[in-house]
Scaffold this motif. Structure first.
Motif, PDB file in Angstrom:
ATOM      1  N   LYS A   1       0.832  -1.203   0.000  1.00  0.00           N
ATOM      2  CA  LYS A   1       0.000   0.000   0.000  1.00  0.00           C
ATOM      3  C   LYS A   1       0.872   1.262   0.000  1.00  0.00           C
ATOM      4  CE  LYS A   1      -4.013  -1.967   2.328  1.00  0.00           C
ATOM      5  NZ  LYS A   1      -4.774  -2.044   3.582  1.00  0.00           N
ATOM      6  N   LEU A   2       1.954   1.240   0.771  1.00  0.00           N
ATOM      7  CA  LEU A   2       2.874   2.382   0.784  1.00  0.00           C
ATOM      8  C   LEU A   2       3.475   2.603  -0.594  1.00  0.00           C
ATOM      9  CD1 LEU A   2       4.682   1.731   4.186  1.00  0.00           C
ATOM     10  CD2 LEU A   2       3.148   3.653   3.655  1.00  0.00           C
ATOM     11  N   ARG A   3       3.865   1.497  -1.249  1.00  0.00           N
ATOM     12  CA  ARG A   3       4.444   1.596  -2.596  1.00  0.00           C
ATOM     13  C   ARG A   3       3.408   2.084  -3.610  1.00  0.00           C
ATOM     14  NH1 ARG A   3       9.182  -0.683  -4.345  1.00  0.00           N
ATOM     15  NH2 ARG A   3       8.658   0.641  -6.116  1.00  0.00           N
ATOM     16  N   ALA A   4       2.152   1.755  -3.412  1.00  0.00           N
ATOM     17  CA  ALA A   4       1.098   2.199  -4.325  1.00  0.00           C
ATOM     18  C   ALA A   4       0.740   3.669  -4.103  1.00  0.00           C
ATOM     19  CB  ALA A   4      -0.149   1.331  -4.146  1.00  0.00           C
ATOM     20  N   GLY A   5       1.174   4.218  -2.970  1.00  0.00           N
ATOM     21  CA  GLY A   5       0.860   5.603  -2.637  1.00  0.00           C
ATOM     22  C   GLY A   5       2.085   6.495  -2.661  1.00  0.00           C
ATOM     23  N   HIS A   6       2.361   7.098  -1.532  1.00  0.00           N
ATOM     24  CA  HIS A   6       3.430   8.103  -1.386  1.00  0.00           C
ATOM     25  C   HIS A   6       4.827   7.581  -1.725  1.00  0.00           C
ATOM     26  CE1 HIS A   6       5.244  11.767   0.099  1.00  0.00           C
ATOM     27  NE2 HIS A   6       6.036  11.052   0.867  1.00  0.00           N
ATOM     28  N   TYR A   7       5.061   6.300  -1.535  1.00  0.00           N
ATOM     29  CA  TYR A   7       6.396   5.723  -1.746  1.00  0.00           C
ATOM     30  C   TYR A   7       6.458   4.896  -3.024  1.00  0.00           C
ATOM     31  CZ  TYR A   7       7.046   7.322   2.999  1.00  0.00           C
ATOM     32  OH  TYR A   7       7.113   8.115   4.114  1.00  0.00           O
ATOM     33  N   GLY A   8       5.846   5.399  -4.083  1.00  0.00           N
ATOM     34  CA  GLY A   8       5.792   4.696  -5.358  1.00  0.00           C
ATOM     35  C   GLY A   8       7.158   4.352  -5.931  1.00  0.00           C
ATOM     36  N   LYS A   9       8.139   5.183  -5.669  1.00  0.00           N
ATOM     37  CA  LYS A   9       9.504   4.919  -6.153  1.00  0.00           C
ATOM     38  C   LYS A   9      10.360   4.264  -5.082  1.00  0.00           C
ATOM     39  CE  LYS A   9       9.437   8.612  -9.533  1.00  0.00           C
ATOM     40  NZ  LYS A   9      10.076   9.826 -10.019  1.00  0.00           N
ATOM     41  N   GLY A  10       9.750   3.883  -3.971  1.00  0.00           N
ATOM     42  CA  GLY A  10      10.481   3.248  -2.882  1.00  0.00           C
ATOM     43  C   GLY A  10      10.849   4.246  -1.797  1.00  0.00           C
ATOM     44  N   LEU A  11      11.387   3.734  -0.729  1.00  0.00           N
ATOM     45  CA  LEU A  11      11.803   4.541   0.412  1.00  0.00           C
ATOM     46  C   LEU A  11      13.242   4.977   0.198  1.00  0.00           C
ATOM     47  CD1 LEU A  11      10.803   5.501   3.228  1.00  0.00           C
ATOM     48  CD2 LEU A  11      11.854   3.434   4.166  1.00  0.00           C
ATOM     49  N   LYS A  12      13.512   6.256   0.382  1.00  0.00           N
ATOM     50  CA  LYS A  12      14.862   6.779   0.177  1.00  0.00           C
ATOM     51  C   LYS A  12      15.759   6.449   1.363  1.00  0.00           C
ATOM     52  CE  LYS A  12      13.545  10.561  -2.829  1.00  0.00           C
ATOM     53  NZ  LYS A  12      13.482  12.014  -2.988  1.00  0.00           N
ATOM     54  N   THR A  13      17.031   6.335   1.100  1.00  0.00           N
ATOM     55  CA  THR A  13      18.022   6.063   2.131  1.00  0.00           C
ATOM     56  C   THR A  13      17.916   7.094   3.246  1.00  0.00           C
ATOM     57  OG1 THR A  13      19.499   5.108   0.481  1.00  0.00           O
ATOM     58  CG2 THR A  13      20.495   5.778   2.566  1.00  0.00           C
ATOM     59  N   GLY A  14      17.873   6.589   4.485  1.00  0.00           N
ATOM     60  CA  GLY A  14      17.809   7.448   5.663  1.00  0.00           C
ATOM     61  C   GLY A  14      16.405   7.768   6.132  1.00  0.00           C
ATOM     62  N   GLN A  15      15.402   7.558   5.283  1.00  0.00           N
ATOM     63  CA  GLN A  15      14.023   7.810   5.675  1.00  0.00           C
ATOM     64  C   GLN A  15      13.482   6.631   6.474  1.00  0.00           C
ATOM     65  OE1 GLN A  15      11.783   8.611   2.091  1.00  0.00           O
ATOM     66  NE2 GLN A  15      12.302  10.782   2.142  1.00  0.00           N
ATOM     67  N   ALA A  16      12.329   6.840   7.114  1.00  0.00           N
ATOM     68  CA  ALA A  16      11.701   5.780   7.900  1.00  0.00           C
ATOM     69  C   ALA A  16      10.190   5.878   7.768  1.00  0.00           C
ATOM     70  CB  ALA A  16      12.106   5.905   9.363  1.00  0.00           C
ATOM     71  N   VAL A  17       9.549   4.714   7.732  1.00  0.00           N
ATOM     72  CA  VAL A  17       8.090   4.643   7.627  1.00  0.00           C
ATOM     73  C   VAL A  17       7.613   3.428   8.427  1.00  0.00           C
ATOM     74  CG1 VAL A  17       8.120   3.302   5.475  1.00  0.00           C
ATOM     75  CG2 VAL A  17       6.156   4.748   6.002  1.00  0.00           C
ATOM     76  N   ALA A  18       6.421   3.545   9.011  1.00  0.00           N
ATOM     77  CA  ALA A  18       5.908   2.490   9.893  1.00  0.00           C
ATOM     78  C   ALA A  18       4.807   1.670   9.241  1.00  0.00           C
ATOM     79  CB  ALA A  18       5.371   3.118  11.178  1.00  0.00           C
ATOM     80  N   THR A  19       4.758   0.398   9.659  1.00  0.00           N
ATOM     81  CA  THR A  19       3.665  -0.501   9.311  1.00  0.00           C
ATOM     82  C   THR A  19       3.289  -1.302  10.550  1.00  0.00           C
ATOM     83  OG1 THR A  19       5.057  -2.393   8.698  1.00  0.00           O
ATOM     84  CG2 THR A  19       4.519  -0.805   6.940  1.00  0.00           C
ATOM     85  N   THR A  20       2.284  -2.119  10.401  1.00  0.00           N
ATOM     86  CA  THR A  20       1.947  -3.092  11.430  1.00  0.00           C
ATOM     87  C   THR A  20       3.143  -4.020  11.636  1.00  0.00           C
ATOM     88  OG1 THR A  20       0.402  -4.829  12.068  1.00  0.00           O
ATOM     89  CG2 THR A  20       0.977  -4.735   9.751  1.00  0.00           C
ATOM     90  N   ALA A  21       3.130  -4.732  12.754  1.00  0.00           N
ATOM     91  CA  ALA A  21       4.149  -5.753  12.988  1.00  0.00           C
ATOM     92  C   ALA A  21       3.601  -7.146  12.697  1.00  0.00           C
ATOM     93  CB  ALA A  21       4.660  -5.673  14.424  1.00  0.00           C
ATOM     94  N   GLY A  22       2.364  -7.227  12.252  1.00  0.00           N
ATOM     95  CA  GLY A  22       1.807  -8.529  11.904  1.00  0.00           C
ATOM     96  C   GLY A  22       1.876  -9.500  13.070  1.00  0.00           C
ATOM     97  N   ASN A  23       2.509 -10.649  12.848  1.00  0.00           N
ATOM     98  CA  ASN A  23       2.595 -11.706  13.858  1.00  0.00           C
ATOM     99  C   ASN A  23       3.761 -11.553  14.827  1.00  0.00           C
ATOM    100  OD1 ASN A  23       0.392 -12.980  12.620  1.00  0.00           O
ATOM    101  ND2 ASN A  23       1.738 -14.065  11.207  1.00  0.00           N
ATOM    102  N   LEU A  24       4.531 -10.496  14.705  1.00  0.00           N
ATOM    103  CA  LEU A  24       5.647 -10.277  15.636  1.00  0.00           C
ATOM    104  C   LEU A  24       5.104  -9.859  16.999  1.00  0.00           C
ATOM    105  CD1 LEU A  24       8.044  -8.192  13.336  1.00  0.00           C
ATOM    106  CD2 LEU A  24       8.212 -10.626  13.876  1.00  0.00           C
ATOM    107  N   PRO A  25       5.882 -10.060  18.073  1.00  0.00           N
ATOM    108  CA  PRO A  25       5.424  -9.600  19.387  1.00  0.00           C
ATOM    109  C   PRO A  25       5.391  -8.071  19.509  1.00  0.00           C
ATOM    110  CG  PRO A  25       7.448 -10.920  19.584  1.00  0.00           C
ATOM    111  CD  PRO A  25       7.088 -10.867  18.142  1.00  0.00           C
ATOM    112  N   ALA A  26       6.096  -7.370  18.640  1.00  0.00           N
ATOM    113  CA  ALA A  26       6.078  -5.904  18.638  1.00  0.00           C
ATOM    114  C   ALA A  26       4.733  -5.405  18.119  1.00  0.00           C
ATOM    115  CB  ALA A  26       7.207  -5.375  17.758  1.00  0.00           C
ATOM    116  N   LYS A  27       4.468  -4.119  18.343  1.00  0.00           N
ATOM    117  CA  LYS A  27       3.227  -3.516  17.841  1.00  0.00           C
ATOM    118  C   LYS A  27       3.396  -3.020  16.408  1.00  0.00           C
ATOM    119  CE  LYS A  27       1.928  -1.924  22.443  1.00  0.00           C
ATOM    120  NZ  LYS A  27       1.840  -0.745  23.323  1.00  0.00           N
ATOM    121  N   TRP A  28       4.570  -2.468  16.106  1.00  0.00           N
ATOM    122  CA  TRP A  28       4.822  -1.876  14.802  1.00  0.00           C
ATOM    123  C   TRP A  28       6.217  -2.232  14.308  1.00  0.00           C
ATOM    124  CZ3 TRP A  28       3.386   1.557  18.885  1.00  0.00           C
ATOM    125  CH2 TRP A  28       2.054   1.967  18.859  1.00  0.00           C
TER     126      TRP A  28
END
Length: 172
Positions: free
Chosen positions: A50-77
């Motif tokens: 979804k991120l790639r289909a939106g604001h990050y269509g060309k990918g995430l640039k070096t040094g930037q950061a973006v959050a998603t769910t953590a899915g099945n990990l014990p972490a939240k994000w």
């Protein structure tokens, strides 16, 4: 803010945020990135798409950061950041420091209190551990921590542990 250095699998830590040493595609890869996507399950990849289909269509640039769910990990994000490839001829240390600073900001924006980092760029991106540890610890120590109370460096192997421990000066 407390800093802990552990020999640990980042995908098993019960923290608010795990930081993913991602590639710019955000669609998974090897190393830490692959482990996070495998253990976190399809929810992480779905949000990355979804991120790639939106604001990050060309990918995430070096040094930037973006959050998603953590899915099945014990972490939240999961906060994804793209580290720089090490170069003997070009100083990219500012970009590596940006990974840590921007990841902390993204985590704080989520309301996170605990954040776990891998040793960003020290795998296939070939950043030598000693200078990478120095940059990571300095960036985290000097960053605006907001509400973040603890940062964990989840490292693998004695060499990584020694590199980070030798450069860490705990607060008195």
């Amino acid at each position: 803010m407390r800093i802990r250095i552990l020999d640990a699998d980042i995908t098993t830590l019960e923290v608010d945020v795990v930081v993913n040493a991602a590639n710019s595609s955000l669609l998974g890869g090897g190393g830490v990135d692959g482990a996070i996507h495998r253990k976190g399950g399809p929810a992480i990849l779905a949000e990355c798409r979804k991120l790639r289909a939106g604001h990050y269509g060309k990918g995430l640039k070096t040094g930037q950061a973006v959050a998603t769910t953590a899915g099945n990990l014990p972490a939240k994000w999961v906060v994804h950041t793209v580290g720089p490839v090490w170069s003997a001829t070009e100083d990219r240390s500012g970009l590596l420091a940006d990974c840590y600073r921007n990841s902390l900001k993204a985590a704080d924006d989520l309301g996170a209190k605990t954040v776990a980092f891998p040793a960003i760029s020290t795998g296939v991106y070939r950043w030598p551990l000693e200078p990478a540890a120095e940059i990571a610890l300095a960036a985290v120590s000097r960053a605006d921590h907001g509400g973040i109370e603890e940062v964990v460096f989840a490292l693998r192997g004695e060499h990584a542990l020694q590199a980070f421990e030798a450069r860490h000066t705990p607060l008195a």
